[in-house]
Motif scaffolding. Structure first.
Motif, PDB file in Angstrom:
ATOM      1  N   VAL A 137       0.887  -1.145   0.021  1.00 43.46           N
ATOM      2  CA  VAL A 137       0.151  -0.088  -0.031  1.00 43.46           C
ATOM      3  C   VAL A 137       0.972   1.214  -0.062  1.00 43.46           C
ATOM      4  O   VAL A 137       0.631   2.129  -0.694  1.00 43.46           O
ATOM      5  N   THR A 141       0.783   4.044  -2.820  1.00 47.65           N
ATOM      6  CA  THR A 141       0.416   5.345  -2.703  1.00 47.65           C
ATOM      7  C   THR A 141       1.510   6.534  -3.024  1.00 47.65           C
ATOM      8  O   THR A 141       1.231   7.469  -3.623  1.00 47.65           O
ATOM      9  N   GLU A 142       2.767   6.061  -2.915  1.00 49.58           N
ATOM     10  CA  GLU A 142       3.825   6.616  -3.405  1.00 49.58           C
ATOM     11  C   GLU A 142       4.057   6.831  -5.083  1.00 49.58           C
ATOM     12  O   GLU A 142       4.172   7.846  -5.411  1.00 49.58           O
ATOM     13  N   LEU A 146      -1.012  10.154  -4.488  1.00 45.29           N
ATOM     14  CA  LEU A 146      -2.576  10.677  -4.012  1.00 45.29           C
ATOM     15  C   LEU A 146      -2.243  11.796  -2.812  1.00 45.29           C
ATOM     16  O   LEU A 146      -1.574  11.377  -1.759  1.00 45.29           O
ATOM     17  N   THR A 149      -4.146  11.349   1.604  1.00 44.01           N
ATOM     18  CA  THR A 149      -4.638   9.863   1.794  1.00 44.01           C
ATOM     19  C   THR A 149      -3.503   9.505   2.311  1.00 44.01           C
ATOM     20  O   THR A 149      -2.104   9.518   2.266  1.00 44.01           O
ATOM     21  N   THR A 151      -1.953   5.297   4.152  1.00 43.85           N
ATOM     22  CA  THR A 151      -1.860   3.877   4.008  1.00 43.85           C
ATOM     23  C   THR A 151      -3.194   3.056   4.459  1.00 43.85           C
ATOM     24  O   THR A 151      -3.855   2.271   3.572  1.00 43.85           O
ATOM     25  N   VAL A 154      -6.013   3.843   2.008  1.00 43.31           N
ATOM     26  CA  VAL A 154      -5.959   3.298   0.655  1.00 43.31           C
ATOM     27  C   VAL A 154      -6.051   2.112   0.877  1.00 43.31           C
ATOM     28  O   VAL A 154      -6.968   1.190   0.024  1.00 43.31           O
ATOM     29  N   TYR A 158      -9.098  -0.317  -1.197  1.00 43.16           N
ATOM     30  CA  TYR A 158      -8.699  -1.587  -1.939  1.00 43.16           C
ATOM     31  C   TYR A 158      -9.443  -2.729  -1.483  1.00 43.16           C
ATOM     32  O   TYR A 158      -9.914  -3.596  -2.329  1.00 43.16           O
ATOM     33  N   LEU A 185     -12.227   7.447  -3.798  1.00 43.11           N
ATOM     34  CA  LEU A 185     -10.827   7.082  -4.567  1.00 43.11           C
ATOM     35  C   LEU A 185     -10.700   8.159  -5.606  1.00 43.11           C
ATOM     36  O   LEU A 185      -9.862   8.883  -5.831  1.00 43.11           O
ATOM     37  N   THR A 192      -5.669  15.495  -6.524  1.00 51.52           N
ATOM     38  CA  THR A 192      -4.356  15.185  -7.014  1.00 51.52           C
ATOM     39  C   THR A 192      -4.067  15.879  -8.293  1.00 51.52           C
ATOM     40  O   THR A 192      -3.066  16.625  -8.535  1.00 51.52           O
ATOM     41  N   MET A 222      -3.809   0.616  -8.474  1.00 53.44           N
ATOM     42  CA  MET A 222      -4.011   0.396  -6.968  1.00 53.44           C
ATOM     43  C   MET A 222      -4.355  -1.006  -6.803  1.00 53.44           C
ATOM     44  O   MET A 222      -3.680  -1.631  -6.103  1.00 53.44           O
TER      45      MET A 222
END
Length: 385
Positions: A137, A141-142, A146, A149, A151, A154, A158, A185, A192, A222
């Protein structure tokens, strides 16, 4: 459908548990078999699986029944031809081997170190949720960049999206949790893009795709990035801990670690199947397939085809051709982030084996990979020290 007795006797519950004996029977006797419980064809032989995945004109993902598209809308995962290329190309460059190494290796090393350091004093952990999932995660995310948010957020999105896709694939109603998670999301993706950071993968993609298209492809990235990597790390670690002789080989020579990862992918691909839909009447092997039929490729079955992999059920970190597995699919829908998933898994396993040399399975919590569509242990309890 007459003439497929093994398929008629095959249950989805059986395939979700330990599918390998039945897949071997199907591969040997009915390599393209009609499964009433699936209401479609199951392809288990490697050469035939390649035929399906290479021929997007005859076997397409672009069908209203495609489960992921029903949750997140059209994306690179659910389109073929020129539209597939248009959706995929804006995301391709950052996931090439050199760009993955230069862009993500340092972050992966740092995040892995942080996670193992936090776990180390306890002497025990459930590594799927305490290590493999958080690492996957964090990297996704990196990669997506985003804004606003973390981890945990996210991961909750997911989980809900995967659950909905799995329910649809297995013939159940999906409920509202998946679409609601996707809506959140999409809001994060739009924020973003609005921020417009030049380094953001999503902001760059927005120069070529509509906002809804950026969001649907972000969901796919994702979804694939977390699912593939969490499964890769968890399954590979389980294989190594179950086979002390093979683990000893790896710990004596870390150059064998890549072989262990590829062999684990071969034996238990995180994504067990991929779906296609016939666009015309055609013949595949000895089966006559009609336009509109569901054609499901068993990557798990193809990966244990003895025609290419002798003694296919054995875990062998020195297997010379293990990398010929189909765990990342094949053809135009080959996994975009395969290099990133491999790098994450390599770093994760090296840290665990190096820093926790007494790592072992917890005998009080036996486990095994499960799942019809996505296969991994639900938990991986381990001890060390």
């Amino acid at each position: 459908m007459i003439g497929f007795p093994l398929g008629a006797a095959t249950t989805l519950a059986g395939l979700a548990g330990d599918p390998h004996p039945r897949l071997a029977e199907l591969r040997a006797h009915e390599p393209v078999s009609w499964l009433p419980e699936l209401n479609g064809w199951l392809v288990t032989r490697r050469d035939l699986a390649l035929d399906v995945m290479r021929d997007a004109e005859t076997f397409t993902v672009d069908d209203p029944r495609f489960s992921t598209a029903r949750i997140v809308g059209p994306s690179m995962l659910s389109l073929d031809g020129a539209e597939h290329t248009r959706h995929r190309e804006p995301f391709t460059a950052p996931f090439r081997p050199r760009e993955v190494r230069d862009g993500y290796a340092g972050f992966i090393e740092s995040e892995t170190h942080r996670l193992v350091t936090a776990l180390e004093p306890a002497g025990a952990a459930e590594l799927r949720r305490a290590f493999a999932g958080p690492l996957a995660v964090a990297v996704v995310t990196e990669a997506l960049g985003l804004v606003g948010t973390g981890t945990d957020t996210v991961l909750s999105w997911y989980d809900a999206i995967v659950r909905s896709v799995s329910d649809l694939t297995e013939g159940r109603a999906a409920g509202t949790a998946g679409p609601q998670a996707y809506a959140r999301l999409r809001q994060a993706v739009e924020a973003t893009v609005a921020e417009g950071a030049e380094s953001s993968l999503l902001a760059c993609a927005a120069d070529r795709l509509a906002p809804a298209e950026v969001a649907s492809n972000a969901a796919v990235l994702m979804f694939g990035g977390i699912e593939t990597t969490e499964a890769m790390i968890t399954n590979a670690l389980l294989h190594l801990l179950r086979h002390p002789d093979q683990r000893a080989l790896v710990q004596a020579d870390f150059a064998l670690l890549d072989g262990a990862i590829e062999e684990s992918l071969r034996l238990e691909p995180g994504a067990a199947v991929v779906d296609r839909y016939a666009t015309r009447d055609t013949t595949l092997g000895q089966a006559t397939i009609y336009r509109g039929d569901l054609v499901t490729v068993s990557l798990t079955g193809a990966n244990r085809d003895p025609a290419l992999f002798p003694d296919p059920d054995r875990f062998d970190v020195r297997r010379a051709n293990a990398r010929l597995h189909l765990a990342f699919a094949h053809g135009p829908h080959y996994c975009l982030a395969a290099h990133l998933a491999r790098l994450e898994t390599r770093v994760a396993l090296r840290h665990l084996l190096d820093r926790l040399p007494a790592l072992r399975l917890d005998p009080d919590h036996p486990t095994a990979p499960r799942g019809l569509v996505f296969r991994k242990p639900s938990t991986l309890h381990v001890l060390w020290g």
